[in-house]
Scaffold this active site. Sequence first.
Site, short mmCIF file in Angstrom:
data_model
loop_
_atom_site.label_atom_id
_atom_site.label_comp_id
_atom_site.label_asym_id
_atom_site.label_seq_id
_atom_site.Cartn_x
_atom_site.Cartn_y
_atom_site.Cartn_z
N GLU D 60 0.82 -1.21 0.00
CA GLU D 60 0.00 0.00 0.00
C GLU D 60 0.86 1.27 0.00
OE1 GLU D 60 -0.62 -2.72 1.62
OE2 GLU D 60 -2.57 -3.32 0.84
N HIS D 129 -11.28 -6.27 7.94
CA HIS D 129 -12.11 -6.11 6.75
C HIS D 129 -13.40 -5.33 7.03
CE1 HIS D 129 -9.47 -9.35 5.44
NE2 HIS D 129 -9.90 -9.21 4.21
#
Lengths: 373, 373, 322, 322
Positions: D60, D129
Amino acid sequence: MTEHVHAVHPEPDMIQLLTPEGLRVEHPDYPLEITDDEIAALYRDLVLVRRIDTEAIALQRQGELGLWASLLGQEAAQIGSGRALRAHDMAFPSYREHGVAWCRGVDPLTLLGLFRGTNLGGFSPYEHNFNTYTIVIGAQTLHATGYAMGVMRDGAVGTGDPDRDTAVLVYFGDGASSQGDVNEAFVWSAACNAPVVFFCQNNQWAISEPVTTQSRVPLYRRSAGFGFPGIRVDGNDVLATLAVTRKALDDARSAQGPTLIEAFTYRMNPHTTSDDPTRYQLADDLETWKLKDPIARVKAYLTRQASTPSGFFDDVERESQKLAEHIRAGCRALPNPTPESIFDAVYEEMPAELREQRDEFVAFVESIEEATV
Amino acid sequence: MTEHVHAVHPEPDMIQLLTPEGLRVEHPDYPLEITDDEIAALYRDLVLVRRIDTEAIALQRQGELGLWASLLGQEAAQIGSGRALRAHDMAFPSYREHGVAWCRGVDPLTLLGLFRGTNLGGFSPYEHNFNTYTIVIGAQTLHATGYAMGVMRDGAVGTGDPDRDTAVLVYFGDGASSQGDVNEAFVWSAACNAPVVFFCQNNQWAISEPVTTQSRVPLYRRSAGFGFPGIRVDGNDVLATLAVTRKALDDARSAQGPTLIEAFTYRMNPHTTSDDPTRYQLADDLETWKLKDPIARVKAYLTRQASTPSGFFDDVERESQKLAEHIRAGCRALPNPTPESIFDAVYEEMPAELREQRDEFVAFVESIEEATV
Amino acid sequence: MAEVTMAKALNNGLRKSMEDDPKVLIMGEDVGKLGGVFRITDGLQKDFGEDRVIDTPLAESGIIGTAVGLAIRGYRPVCEIQFDGFVFPGFDQIVSQVAKMHTRSAGHVRMPITIRIPFGGGIGAVEHHSESPESYFAHAPGLKIVSCSNPSDAYWMIQQSIASDDPVIFFEPKRRYWAKGEIADAPDPLHISRVVRTGADVTVATYGPLVTTALEAARVAADEGHDIEVIDLRTLSPFDMPTVLDSVRKTGRLIVVHEAWRNVSISSELAARVQEKAFYSLEAPVLRVTGYDTQYPPSRLEEEWLPNVDRILDAVDRTLSY
Amino acid sequence: MAEVTMAKALNNGLRKSMEDDPKVLIMGEDVGKLGGVFRITDGLQKDFGEDRVIDTPLAESGIIGTAVGLAIRGYRPVCEIQFDGFVFPGFDQIVSQVAKMHTRSAGHVRMPITIRIPFGGGIGAVEHHSESPESYFAHAPGLKIVSCSNPSDAYWMIQQSIASDDPVIFFEPKRRYWAKGEIADAPDPLHISRVVRTGADVTVATYGPLVTTALEAARVAADEGHDIEVIDLRTLSPFDMPTVLDSVRKTGRLIVVHEAWRNVSISSELAARVQEKAFYSLEAPVLRVTGYDTQYPPSRLEEEWLPNVDRILDAVDRTLSY
Ligand SMILES: Cc1ncc(C[n+]2csc(CCOP(=O)(O)OP(=O)(O)O)c2C)c(N)n1
Ligand SMILES: Cc1ncc(C[n+]2csc(CCOP(=O)(O)OP(=O)(O)O)c2C)c(N)n1
Ligand SMILES: [Mg+2]
Ligand SMILES: [Mg+2]
């Protein structure tokens, strides 16, 4: 005009001790003394962890699990490496290492909580020297390195005492190799010569991305530039994986520092039960890799080359059935967590303000339940 | 018992074209066609950027600058690489690349704002294709890689047109090589074959940490495992640095992908004006490295080997004096920023709520000033 | 007892922790021979060895991530982040690993990690060296956040943080490192706030570098006839709400002061809680004197940008005008 | 006009932006052939090519950091973060580079980067998540933060975010991806909040996944005789304070609702601002219905943990009891 990088040769210099056809081969650097009984034991492991996987997928389909990350195709990589560990070694898994958990003696039911949504891991890493699953890609490589630094400070490397010398084994994927954390773990472990073995299961995919998205050269080569050796092993060959990991762990225990192992294997199932690989995967590839199945070759060896007692395969099959029943029944019986448990382990010492939130929460949930009754 | 890593050989395979004694040597892979006039021009650069550095340190001592990060000892690494750039190439510095800024045509005064505390960089990267300084270690390597991806998408690599093909050069230190970001930049640039050259000035120190804290193998070896070449150059040799960087930039422009250059050099001053190296540095090391001074060897060459016109050195010295005056006077004349400027460039489109804060702030500062008057 | 600087108090506290518990390790950039850029770990590597005072490679994620592993192995790592603005490469390991590991393992694994961060401005530094990132961390459950404002607290709180079985982010007000003070004989509990000046008219709650500033403002306000109560919050997560609420119920007025940006910050949370828990006691809205919602300015402008005595006094006037 | 799902609306919006401006790029993990794990970028690589829809390596910080470089080169990158919990390895590049580059360069460099983050819970997922990290980002000056709650806003706001010359973090309520709605003919400005239900008694301000929930709660409350005004905040940094304050001045009561942790969050800031700006209008303290300050729980408990209709109604009762 030549690029600095040339195409990746598919399988360079890969250590193999058992061919896909089930033939034992020797490798000068990785002699493996192993009895047929021991190979049969590995076969049993392979079959049983594949069964765990099959059952978990079925449970997911039935709605008993929210998700499952299948290890299909990676059994040999996991059993070969997992069985190279000694009891007091420590393993740091990613989220797919059900086979390693098996080798550590972790009850498969213990793994299901996370996938069923009854806990977030929920077990003690100390019980079987197997850490909880880590979902943030690559983060665990630094944990393993730090743990190995602790091992060094405990004087548990290079003493020559097999009951004392300790190694750390950490798992990650081909995709993970791109994360900063993984490379920092390489930096750290090289700089302090930590007793850690980096075990990269290159299953050729990071969800939909082929390994070539991460690197155009073989991953095992990554470590040399950090100052420690890398080696590629046939990850579908349980014997080679065992031998290579054993050597790397031995090196680690005897203060020779880290090793990177790239286990060349293939993810034979979707990334998880949520994935749809038809969007990105060629069916042909799966067919090719089926011919390299990690279990078939051991069975071929045991059948054709070894004097495997008659009934052995039936025994394993029976055991596999029993394990399946254990999983099916056990999964449904996993206790649902209580609402207040959400607050239990946020801190070792719960602050007053959180206790207040918990009490309000519990009172509210109860009031709703009463209203509903 | 042997460790996986052996001690770092101090100067392996280092490209050198001008010895510390000022003798030209040839290297088969790096032929350098250069006239004595061109070498004299490099000499001028070296002297002038050292002068910038000297003046800035003096200004810091006088309280005109809050801080200065000296380039002393690293002039050749910066001039050699900086002069290898073409106008439309882009350079991404860390915070010590005053010599590179010089090569790009950036007025030294432009750099002083950051160190004087009148701005945070404050200039346009587009004006001289030289980005603002980046202080967070390693972050700029990803920016350079992304920029290079943009260059590719603009069709500005591999066309064969020298006015079009563009390379990116990014600077970082030996310490920075440990950061995740730098390694991710290696992953990215290798994966997409980006026209970026990674220029690591290994000045042997990251503040108080010797390079061996970061790595026990030479840093230039890092890149091979990512899939692109690495090379070590004598960073105190302006000719070698020029030749090696030129080749790497040419490769990048012609779509052959990234290169890592490790310029082996030495930080001859404290890390910054705030640092106290007596706590960690041996005076001996400084003495050894003084013998390898990047300017002395060029002067030796020009004096002994080349037909340098009499008066050249005096001219450079005069120019250096003028530059010093420019810096001294210019620094003190740098405009102090206005309080409201703090709010100016937070956003391209300032939100109403921030405008409100600004107006309150300005009114308050004025009210205090009035009260004080 | 002799006065010591906060820097020395921290150094002494770290030394005491290392002596008391062989599992305590110090790790970070330049913490060894150099003793850290602020000399907080001065002499510790010499006395405790390179195995316990570790100069790490230059990567913050690596520092925190390896600390996690060391904690799993039973160690008690104390990580130094060199400057506030450099903690962010380690943010993921802090909020997703350090903060969550205890919950993830259902309480089996402890994370007795202390992360020391010299923070705040006022030292004439360049970008990233003057920030106040505490609000980011206070959002995350699983972390505890404290800040000391004086040598005595520095000495005791660092030891308490290291002894804590929960992870603690320890914010050190770098511009007060050289301020001197006496060390108390015994500590207060770690997670309490302290009234450092009693007053009847207005409560000013702050922490770290601005406690000194708030006390100064209170002295000036006293001359103007306003009696200010000053609270040194000390603990930012959890908050010690009883102390704050008792004060606000008495004064009816609260000003929260910090260098951090205002938006979604420590002061937002205190304002939100106080208006909820002391709604009927408030005679004026909770006011905030904070850094503006801009980047930390170049140092020539930091005095204007930072909360100072004038800005606190202005807020005192404003709250009293309700 | 036919109804479309939010997922499809986003996909259409992205496509439109890519058609309109050749400098728009999409980059992230699995955004190519797979179309992203939520299929938001479905078909875009096929139509715009691998140069404009880029499957990146798995990191990321690399995704954001290269986007910064592309932006410097004049591109307009749209980064997809696969799930909320995975943005943190990129945190440093976001808060120290994306957010600061414009100021650092005195406005010479623009960062027209959009970072798309599917966020929030309620989908039965595993750890990391289901998080709501928007509060972390709202603290940082230099970033703009928005969230859509319906297909029409999704379609328009993603285009506006991409067109913005400032960096925008775009939070997509993943559990509403499959909810359908019509697309308005023209957009509202990006940084305004919207009253989605008018009411006289209590204001409920929320965003993203909980707008639907708040509207449901309002319907139930109506049966009980309470007239709830619901605001879809849409923009979280900057806030659209006039819209919120107008509403609160009318109703005298505010409840802020979000899934994110309560401590030092979006709701803290709204509470702090409203109690300051509408002090005399408030008949009750600002209340907050949020995620608890614990880790996001295992999915079997997420329904209890998440703000829901019951918890909102409970807060309505509480605010009305003042
Ligand atoms: C930091 C982070 N980013 C993204 C994800 C989402 N994600 C989960 S698994 C995965 C692919 C991992 O690939 P690889 O490392 O090869 O492991 P494999 O799943 O193949 O075992 C991704 C992108 C994540 N878990 N963590
Ligand atoms: C992320 C980050 N961590 C820490 C620092 C503090 N710091 C500034 S310079 C420096 C050493 C850098 O060493 P190196 O990369 O070798 O560059 P050099 O200063 O030698 O040119 C450190 C630790 C920083 N700027 N950024
Ligand atoms: Mg993989
Ligand atoms: Mg250096």
